[in-house]
Design a protein around this motif. Structure first.
Motif, mmCIF file in Angstrom:
data_model
loop_
_atom_site.group_PDB
_atom_site.id
_atom_site.type_symbol
_atom_site.label_atom_id
_atom_site.label_comp_id
_atom_site.label_asym_id
_atom_site.label_seq_id
_atom_site.Cartn_x
_atom_site.Cartn_y
_atom_site.Cartn_z
ATOM 1 N N GLY A 370 0.820 -1.206 0.000
ATOM 2 C CA GLY A 370 0.000 0.000 0.000
ATOM 3 C C GLY A 370 0.853 1.255 0.000
ATOM 4 N N GLY A 371 0.344 2.291 0.623
ATOM 5 C CA GLY A 371 1.011 3.581 0.564
ATOM 6 C C GLY A 371 0.575 4.326 -0.685
ATOM 7 N N SER A 372 1.331 5.333 -1.067
ATOM 8 C CA SER A 372 0.997 6.093 -2.274
ATOM 9 C C SER A 372 2.175 6.057 -3.240
ATOM 10 C CB SER A 372 0.664 7.545 -1.916
ATOM 11 O OG SER A 372 1.791 8.206 -1.377
ATOM 12 N N LEU A 373 1.847 6.033 -4.522
ATOM 13 C CA LEU A 373 2.854 6.009 -5.579
ATOM 14 C C LEU A 373 2.572 7.177 -6.510
ATOM 15 C CD1 LEU A 373 5.250 4.137 -6.364
ATOM 16 C CD2 LEU A 373 3.709 3.051 -8.016
ATOM 17 N N THR A 374 3.583 8.020 -6.697
ATOM 18 C CA THR A 374 3.414 9.241 -7.479
ATOM 19 C C THR A 374 4.553 9.357 -8.484
ATOM 20 O OG1 THR A 374 2.459 10.315 -5.525
ATOM 21 C CG2 THR A 374 3.110 11.752 -7.355
ATOM 22 N N ARG A 375 4.217 9.823 -9.679
ATOM 23 C CA ARG A 375 5.249 10.047 -10.696
ATOM 24 C C ARG A 375 5.269 11.525 -11.032
ATOM 25 N NH1 ARG A 375 6.505 8.773 -16.475
ATOM 26 N NH2 ARG A 375 8.448 7.574 -16.460
ATOM 27 N N VAL A 376 6.462 12.120 -10.960
ATOM 28 C CA VAL A 376 6.607 13.560 -11.140
ATOM 29 C C VAL A 376 7.655 13.828 -12.205
ATOM 30 C CG1 VAL A 376 7.169 15.755 -10.016
ATOM 31 C CG2 VAL A 376 6.061 13.930 -8.696
ATOM 32 N N GLN A 377 7.364 14.778 -13.063
ATOM 33 C CA GLN A 377 8.373 15.209 -14.030
ATOM 34 C C GLN A 377 8.385 16.733 -14.066
ATOM 35 O OE1 GLN A 377 8.103 13.705 -18.071
ATOM 36 N NE2 GLN A 377 10.297 14.044 -18.354
ATOM 37 N N ILE A 378 9.576 17.271 -13.977
ATOM 38 C CA ILE A 378 9.769 18.717 -13.979
ATOM 39 C C ILE A 378 10.437 19.123 -15.290
ATOM 40 C CG2 ILE A 378 10.892 20.666 -12.815
ATOM 41 C CD1 ILE A 378 8.713 19.373 -11.140
ATOM 42 N N ALA A 379 9.968 20.195 -15.873
ATOM 43 C CA ALA A 379 10.600 20.753 -17.072
ATOM 44 C C ALA A 379 10.939 22.210 -16.801
ATOM 45 C CB ALA A 379 9.681 20.631 -18.277
ATOM 46 N N ARG A 380 12.118 22.620 -17.243
ATOM 47 C CA ARG A 380 12.556 23.998 -17.046
ATOM 48 C C ARG A 380 12.731 24.677 -18.395
ATOM 49 N NH1 ARG A 380 15.931 21.357 -13.094
ATOM 50 N NH2 ARG A 380 15.367 21.955 -10.970
ATOM 51 N N ALA A 381 12.376 25.956 -18.442
ATOM 52 C CA ALA A 381 12.577 26.736 -19.665
ATOM 53 C C ALA A 381 14.060 27.048 -19.823
ATOM 54 C CB ALA A 381 11.768 28.025 -19.607
ATOM 55 N N GLU A 382 14.603 26.744 -21.014
ATOM 56 C CA GLU A 382 16.003 27.005 -21.303
ATOM 57 C C GLU A 382 16.128 27.581 -22.703
ATOM 58 O OE1 GLU A 382 18.448 23.609 -20.694
ATOM 59 O OE2 GLU A 382 17.918 23.384 -18.560
ATOM 60 N N PRO A 383 17.245 28.279 -22.976
ATOM 61 C CA PRO A 383 17.434 28.842 -24.320
ATOM 62 C C PRO A 383 17.391 27.768 -25.400
ATOM 63 C CG PRO A 383 19.033 29.753 -22.774
ATOM 64 C CD PRO A 383 18.352 28.626 -22.071
ATOM 65 N N LEU A 384 16.724 28.086 -26.478
ATOM 66 C CA LEU A 384 16.631 27.198 -27.634
ATOM 67 C C LEU A 384 16.831 28.065 -28.875
ATOM 68 C CD1 LEU A 384 16.055 24.261 -28.501
ATOM 69 C CD2 LEU A 384 13.653 24.888 -28.722
ATOM 70 N N GLY A 385 18.092 28.133 -29.309
ATOM 71 C CA GLY A 385 18.413 29.059 -30.383
ATOM 72 C C GLY A 385 18.216 30.482 -29.902
ATOM 73 N N THR A 386 17.433 31.239 -30.637
ATOM 74 C CA THR A 386 17.150 32.627 -30.236
ATOM 75 C C THR A 386 15.908 32.713 -29.367
ATOM 76 O OG1 THR A 386 15.848 32.971 -32.250
ATOM 77 C CG2 THR A 386 18.202 33.539 -32.327
ATOM 78 N N MET A 387 15.269 31.558 -29.095
ATOM 79 C CA MET A 387 14.053 31.541 -28.280
ATOM 80 C C MET A 387 14.275 30.642 -27.061
ATOM 81 S SD MET A 387 11.098 31.473 -31.199
ATOM 82 C CE MET A 387 11.119 32.691 -32.528
ATOM 83 N N SER A 388 13.186 30.204 -26.459
ATOM 84 C CA SER A 388 13.256 29.333 -25.287
ATOM 85 C C SER A 388 12.378 28.115 -25.498
ATOM 86 C CB SER A 388 12.808 30.073 -24.021
ATOM 87 O OG SER A 388 13.638 31.172 -23.743
#
Length: 403
Positions: A370-388
Motif C-alpha cells: 500500500g502507501g501512495s505512488l506518485t510520478r513527477v516530471q519537472i521541465a525547465r525553460a532554457e534557451p533554444l536558439g534565439t528563443m526558449s
C-alpha cells in the motif's frame, strides 16, 4: 519545603549583592555546595560546610548530586536563570521538580535585551557556548534581532567574520560584557569592521541583521537552490526535494535516516525545518561524505551526523529513526527490507526512483504494502536558439509508506 533537599540558586555578575538574605541563608545552611570555580569564588566568604567544583565531564558531578538525594541538604550554584541553557535542565532529567527549590536571577538574555531595548519575545535567542558558530546561519534574515551566548572572548570576532562571509557584513553587532556586574561594558560596531578589543570571556553578542545584495538568506520553506549545495550530480533536485520533505512530514524532535545521501540535501533541509530535528546521512562514497559535511556547515546545520558505509550493513546499531528517505541504493539487497523493519510505528518511509529497476521495485512494494505512488516530471525553460523551450528532467517515481 521539607522534601526539597536540593536548592538551585542562580547568581548574577553582582554576586552576593544580588541575592536576598533568605537566598544567602539557603546557601549557608547547605551541607554540600556545588558550583563552578567562578561561582564558588563569589560565595567564598560564607564559611560553607563543604564545596565541590563541577567535574569534567559534567555528568560525573550530576551523579554526585543524585547520590546525595535524601541524605544531605544540597545547593547548586548556577548562572542567572538555571533553566535557560543552564544546569537546572540537566539536573531535572534526574531529579523531580518537587524535590527542588529554584531561585532565579535575570538570565543573560534578559539583561542583554534590557540593555539593547529589544522586546525579548521578538528576539531570537541562541546558545553558541561550546557549539559551532555556524548554527547562527539559518537565522540570518533581514530585520531579525539575535542574542547569542558565546563560548569565549574570541567568538564575537569569529561570528562577525562568518556574518561578513555570508553577506551580512553591514549588520550591527554589540558585545555585552559581564552583564549585571561592576565590570559591565556594552560596545557596538559593524560585523565587517569588527574592532572591539579586551572582551570578557563572559559575553553576549547582540546582532541586528542587515543583508547585503549577495547575502545568502536561508528561506523558511524547503527547496533550496541546487547550486547552494556542492555536488557531483547526485542530488535530489530542488522541486523534487520540496515534495520529498513534504512527504517525510518532519515533526518536532524526530530523527531522519537519509540513505544514499549524495550531497546531503534532504537531511540538511530536514534539520533546517526545526532546531529540534536531527538526521543521519548514510553515504558509501568518502568523497561525497566529506562534501555532505561541508554542505551541512555552510547551511547552518553542522550537527548532521554522517555515516560512511554501504547499506544495509552500516545501518546496524544506528538510533531508530522516525522517518527514512531512500534516495540512492534502494535496489541493493536488503536495504528497503532493513528500512521497513527498523522504522518506528507511525514512521514515514519515502523512496525516490529514477531508474526503471528502482521504479519496478517501488511499484511492487506499492502493490504488496500500500502507501501512495506518485510520478513527477519537472521541465525547465532554457534557451533554444534565439528563443526558449522546455527541457524536461528525468521523471521521478516516489513511494510514500507509513508504518
Amino acid at each position: 519545603m521539607a522534601d526539597r533537599w536540593l536548592t538551585i540558586v542562580g547568581i548574577g555578575e553582582d554576586g552576593l549583592d544580588g541575592l536576598t538574605d533568605l537566598t544567602k541563608s539557603l546557601i549557608a545552611n547547605a551541607e554540600v555546595v556545588f558550583g563552578g570555580e567562578r561561582h564558588l569564588r563569589l560565595v567564598r566568604g560564607m564559611n560553607l560546610a563543604e564545596q565541590r567544583r563541577w567535574q569534567s565531564p559534567i555528568e560525573t558531578s550530576i551523579e554526585e548530586v543524585a547520590r546525595l538525594r535524601g541524605r544531605k541538604r544540597v545547593c547548586v550554584l548556577a548562572s542567572g536563570d538555571p533553566f535557560h541553557y543552564g544546569i537546572g535542565a540537566t539536573l531535572a532529567r534526574r531529579i523531580p521538580a518537587v524535590e527542588m527549590l529554584v531561585i532565579t536571577s535575570p538570565s543573560s538574555f534578559s539583561l542583554a535585551a534590557a540593555r539593547m531595548g529589544w522586546p525579548l519575545q521578538d528576539v531570537t535567542t541562541l546558545s553558541l557556548h561550546g557549539r559551532p558558530i555556524e548554527l547562527v546561519l539559518p537565522h540570518l534574515h533581514p530585520g531579525r534581532k539575535i542574542l547569542a551566548l558565546t563560548s569565549d572572548e574570541t567568538e564575537p570576532a569569529r561570528i562577525s567574520g562568518l556574518l561578513t562571509e555570508a553577506g551580512f557584513g553591514r549588520s550591527a553587532v554589540t558585545v555585552l560584557d559581564a552583564l549585571g556586574g561592576p565590570h559591565e561594558k556594552v560596545r557596538t560596531t559593524l560585523a565587517q569592521s569588527f574592532d572591539i578589543e579586551n572582551i570578557s570571556s563572559l559575553n553576549v553578542l547582540a546582532i541586528d541583521i542587515l543583508a547585503d545584495e549577495n547575502a545568502r538568506i536561508v528561506p523558511l520553506t524547503p527547496g533550496l537552490p541546487d547550486d547552494w549545495f556542492s555536488h557531483d550530480g547526485q542530488i535530489t533536485k530542488r522541486e523534487i526535494r520540496a515534495l520529498t520533505l513534504s512527504a517525510l512530514s518532519p515533526r518536532r524532535g524526530e530523527l531522519l535516516w537519509d540513505i544514499g545521501a549524495g550531497s546531503g540535501s534532504v537531511g540538511i533541509e530536514w534539520m533546517l525545518s526545526d532546531p529540534s530535528l536531527s538526521a543521519i546521512a548514510i553515504e558509501a562514497d568518502p568523497i561525497r561524505s566529506a562534501r555532505i559535511a561541508d554542505n551541512a556547515a555552510l547551511m547552518g546545520v553542522p550537527g548532521l551526523t554522517i555515516r560512511v558505509g554501504r547499506a544495509p550493513q552500516v545501518l546496524e546499531k544506528l538510533e531508530q529513526p522516525d522517518a527514512i528517505f531512500i534516495g540512492g541504493g534502494g535496489t541493493e539487497d536488503g536495504v528497503i527490507d532493513a528500512a521497513i523493519a527498523v522504522l518506528k510505528p507511525g514512521g514515514r518511509l519515502v523512496a525516490n526512483a529514477v531508474t526503471l529497476e528502482m521504479e519496478a521495485l517501488l511499484a511492487l512494494l506499492h502493490q504488496q504494502m500500500g502507501g501512495s505512488l506518485t510520478r513527477v516530471q519537472i521541465a525547465r525553460a532554457e534557451p533554444l536558439g534565439t528563443m526558449s523551450g522546455w527541457r524536461p528532467a528525468m521523471p521521478v517515481t516516489q513511494w510514500v509508506w507509513v508504518k
